[in-house]
Write an enzyme that holds these catalytic residues in place. Structure first.
Site, PDB file in Angstrom:
ATOM      1  N   TYR A   1      81.714  68.088  88.493  1.00 19.36           N
ATOM      2  CA  TYR A   1      80.354  68.362  88.958  1.00 19.36           C
ATOM      3  C   TYR A   1      79.976  69.810  88.644  1.00 19.36           C
ATOM      4  O   TYR A   1      78.917  70.072  88.068  1.00 19.36           O
ATOM      5  CB  TYR A   1      80.266  68.099  90.455  1.00 19.36           C
ATOM      6  CG  TYR A   1      78.895  68.346  91.053  1.00 19.36           C
ATOM      7  CD1 TYR A   1      77.911  67.363  91.011  1.00 19.36           C
ATOM      8  CD2 TYR A   1      78.593  69.555  91.675  1.00 19.36           C
ATOM      9  CE1 TYR A   1      76.653  67.586  91.561  1.00 19.36           C
ATOM     10  CE2 TYR A   1      77.345  69.782  92.224  1.00 19.36           C
ATOM     11  CZ  TYR A   1      76.378  68.801  92.167  1.00 19.36           C
ATOM     12  OH  TYR A   1      75.138  69.019  92.704  1.00 19.36           O
TER      13      TYR A   1
ATOM     14  N   SER B   1      65.376  58.623  94.690  1.00 21.66           N
ATOM     15  CA  SER B   1      65.463  57.666  95.793  1.00 21.66           C
ATOM     16  C   SER B   1      65.454  58.345  97.150  1.00 21.66           C
ATOM     17  O   SER B   1      64.902  57.819  98.113  1.00 21.66           O
ATOM     18  CB  SER B   1      66.737  56.820  95.661  1.00 21.66           C
ATOM     19  OG  SER B   1      66.714  56.068  94.479  1.00 21.66           O
TER      20      SER B   1
ATOM     21  N   SER C   1      73.153  73.690  90.137  1.00 24.24           N
ATOM     22  CA  SER C   1      73.891  73.881  91.375  1.00 24.24           C
ATOM     23  C   SER C   1      74.510  75.270  91.455  1.00 24.24           C
ATOM     24  O   SER C   1      74.929  75.834  90.437  1.00 24.24           O
ATOM     25  CB  SER C   1      75.007  72.839  91.486  1.00 24.24           C
ATOM     26  OG  SER C   1      75.844  73.086  92.593  1.00 24.24           O
TER      27      SER C   1
ATOM     28  N   LYS D   1      77.126  70.935  85.818  1.00 22.84           N
ATOM     29  CA  LYS D   1      75.950  71.698  86.242  1.00 22.84           C
ATOM     30  C   LYS D   1      75.858  73.015  85.468  1.00 22.84           C
ATOM     31  O   LYS D   1      74.763  73.463  85.111  1.00 22.84           O
ATOM     32  CB  LYS D   1      75.994  71.954  87.745  1.00 22.84           C
ATOM     33  CG  LYS D   1      75.771  70.708  88.584  1.00 22.84           C
ATOM     34  CD  LYS D   1      74.413  70.075  88.325  1.00 22.84           C
ATOM     35  CE  LYS D   1      74.117  68.944  89.287  1.00 22.84           C
ATOM     36  NZ  LYS D   1      72.777  68.344  89.081  1.00 22.84           N
TER      37      LYS D   1
END
Length: 260
Positions: A165, A21, A152, A169
């Protein structure tokens, strides 16, 4: 093994980019479209942003697809729809991710559980399930392909305010390396990029606020990355010439964190 998959073309491929997006996903979609590939722009909630991404893509044959990556049934449907619309998915970019703040000293047990479950459902299991669906189709059709995971820097340096997170990752990197080994005999290369701080819409407020200077100073270049710089790395790893980079985790962080 005497099976010889069809050679992966340099352009004109079918490419599915999750979480396209805005931000990195939008830049990745645009980079593939510029070189003549057909791109499926995926979104889960930001449909208006995704429509703007789609409208700005160069070339033709692009499409917008929706689906909740936390739902295995919707993931399966997404893979099937992308293959049907694009005439097959040659490249999958697992970019979609959620980032829920939950530092342990400040987070209740209930909120802790919720943050980990929400994060793992998209960042890890969404990518795992979609990779299976796309790779199975490639294998069954005898097609070569590429899977590129957007990981990441936080997988290595830690994410104290977003531990789920960082952990998901790191798991995504490890997952990609496992697939690189198991899918190589089928002509499917798998690699990951590990970006540092990137100037996306999601973090614009932080970069413009009091902590902005400290964030920029993490890199000796004195700035953060632009989404297009991450897209360039993804484009390379998805290229026919990068097959020997399968299994790699490519740091794209402006020397802000150096692994040994």
């Amino acid at each position: 093994m005497d099976r010889k998959p069809r050679q992966l073309a340099g352009t004109g491929r079918g490419v599915l980019v999750t979480g396209a997006s805005r931000g990195i996903g939008r830049a990745v979609a645009a980079a593939f479209a510029r070189q003549g590939d057909r791109v499926a722009v995926h979104c889960s909630t930001r449909q208006a942003d995704a429509e703007r991404t789609l409208a700005a893509l160069e070339g033709s044959g692009h499409t917008l697809l929706e689906g909740d990556l936390a739902d295995p049934a919707q993931v399966e449907a997404l893979a099937a729809e992308a293959a049907a619309v694009l005439g097959g998915v040659d490249v999958l970019v697992n970019n979609a991710a959620v980032m829920v703040r939950h530092p342990l000293p400040e987070t209740s047990y209930a909120d802790w559980q919720d943050a980990w479950q929400r994060t793992a459902a998209v960042n890890l299991f969404g990518a795992v399930n979609l990779s299976h669906c796309i790779a199975r189709r490639l294998i069954d059709e005898g097609r070569e392909g590429r899977i590129v995971n957007v990981g990441s820097r936080g997988a290595f340096r830690g994410e104290p305010d977003h531990p789920a997170y960082g952990a998901t990752k790191a798991a995504l990197h490890a997952f990609g390396q496992s697939l690189a080994v198991s899918l190589a005999p089928h002509g499917i290369a798998v690699a990951s990029v590990a970006p540092g701080f990137v100037a996306t819409e999601r973090v614009a407020g932080r970069l413009e606020g009091p902590e902005g200077e400290g964030i920029r100073s993490q890199s000796p270049f004195g700035r953060v990355a632009e989404p297009e710089e991450i897209a360039s790395a993804v484009l390379y790893l998805a290229s026919p010439g990068a097959i020997w980079s399968s299994g790699t985790v490519l740091d794209v962080n402006g020397a802000s964190y150096l692994r040994t």
